[in-house]
Motif scaffolding. Sequence first.
Motif, mmCIF file in Angstrom:
data_model
loop_
_atom_site.group_PDB
_atom_site.id
_atom_site.type_symbol
_atom_site.label_atom_id
_atom_site.label_comp_id
_atom_site.label_asym_id
_atom_site.label_seq_id
_atom_site.Cartn_x
_atom_site.Cartn_y
_atom_site.Cartn_z
ATOM 1 N N ILE A 196 0.972 -1.310 0.073
ATOM 2 C CA ILE A 196 -0.035 -0.072 -0.009
ATOM 3 C C ILE A 196 1.063 1.122 -0.092
ATOM 4 O O ILE A 196 1.834 1.419 1.069
ATOM 5 N N PRO A 197 0.616 2.246 -0.952
ATOM 6 C CA PRO A 197 1.594 3.310 -0.882
ATOM 7 C C PRO A 197 1.197 4.158 0.185
ATOM 8 O O PRO A 197 0.369 4.280 0.765
ATOM 9 N N SER A 198 2.518 4.797 0.681
ATOM 10 C CA SER A 198 2.278 5.578 1.877
ATOM 11 C C SER A 198 1.539 6.773 1.790
ATOM 12 O O SER A 198 1.287 7.341 0.671
ATOM 13 N N ARG A 199 0.579 7.249 2.756
ATOM 14 C CA ARG A 199 -0.338 8.471 2.685
ATOM 15 C C ARG A 199 0.330 9.655 3.215
ATOM 16 O O ARG A 199 -0.220 10.619 2.772
ATOM 17 N N SER A 200 1.387 9.431 3.701
ATOM 18 C CA SER A 200 2.075 10.667 4.357
ATOM 19 C C SER A 200 2.821 11.304 3.176
ATOM 20 O O SER A 200 2.911 11.016 2.206
ATOM 21 N N ARG A 201 2.860 12.959 3.379
ATOM 22 C CA ARG A 201 3.321 13.794 2.390
ATOM 23 C C ARG A 201 4.683 13.425 1.834
ATOM 24 O O ARG A 201 5.165 13.075 0.600
ATOM 25 N N ARG A 204 4.690 9.846 -0.016
ATOM 26 C CA ARG A 204 4.133 10.052 -1.127
ATOM 27 C C ARG A 204 5.477 10.555 -2.104
ATOM 28 O O ARG A 204 5.598 10.083 -3.208
ATOM 29 N N LYS A 207 7.595 8.018 -2.908
ATOM 30 C CA LYS A 207 7.270 6.970 -3.535
ATOM 31 C C LYS A 207 7.342 5.452 -2.586
ATOM 32 O O LYS A 207 7.582 4.508 -2.930
ATOM 33 N N SER A 209 6.164 2.683 0.366
ATOM 34 C CA SER A 209 5.018 1.850 0.324
ATOM 35 C C SER A 209 5.066 1.199 1.574
ATOM 36 O O SER A 209 6.361 0.917 2.108
#
Length: 217
Positions: A196-201, A204, A207, A209
């Motif tokens: 799951i790609p990281s949601r933090s700024r 992201r 890139k 995950s």
Amino acid sequence: MADYTIRKYNNGDYDAVRDLFGQGMSGYVPGTTMYMLKLPQVYGTILASFIIVQLFFHSYFLSLLSVGMLLATVHCVMLFACRALIKKSLNEDLLNIVETYIWKPNSCFWVAESDGRIVGMVGAQPAPNSDINMTLRRLSVSKDQQRRGIAKALCMTVFNFAQQGGYKRVILDTSTFQINAHKLYQRLGFRITKIIPSRSRLGRFAKMSVVFYSYDL
Ligand SMILES: CC(C)(COP(=O)(O)OP(=O)(O)OC[C@H]1O[C@@H](n2cnc3c(N)ncnc32)[C@H](O)[C@@H]1OP(=O)(O)O)[C@@H](O)C(=O)NCCC(=O)NCCS
């Protein structure tokens, strides 16, 4: 022959365990900084700053200074992000290890000890909302003791514990940056179940995950 022992955590291990966790996470900062520097958006910015300063000031000194400052900034951002993550984790389950792991049913925490020093750690907790999955957490081995099979032995301890408790799988998650951990888990026979790609700024931007692993007992 192994000159370390694996035993259940006790309160006297508290500071050593928290230090070891911090050291393990900090160990990834240099590698992650190098990874960041290879991202096109990062090295593009550094190259652009060199060219712009050169065009405006015709000075190699100032151009190199700007590059140095950007490199230092990337390193500081990684250090800051790592420290924030360590602080967060130390205030979660690692704040009260006895309460979280030792007193709770079907949970446990172990340390590896060598010459009276804590050189490894791992925790096990039932996965939320599941009777068959045991979660492996907080695995870490001190840098000077790595590649001696300590992490493997700690994982085996979790496997045995989970098996005795009737669990069917050991699961865990780790970030893409924890390169050595991926090598270990794949060597032990874990399989990747999702990424799951990281949601933090920052995650992201880099890139990053979160990789989920599972091991069938
Ligand atoms: C990942 C970590 C726990 C591995 O600990 P370790 O005690 O060195 O691992 P082991 O010696 O048991 O390694 C078992 C196998 O895993 C693989 N492996 C482990 N570390 C490796 C590395 N740095 N490079 C290549 N393979 C590696 C190898 O196949 C190794 O077997 P081998 O030595 O016979 O080739 C350790 O590097 C660490 O603490 N890192 C920082 C914290 C961390 O990332 N924790 C995981 C959180 S999810």
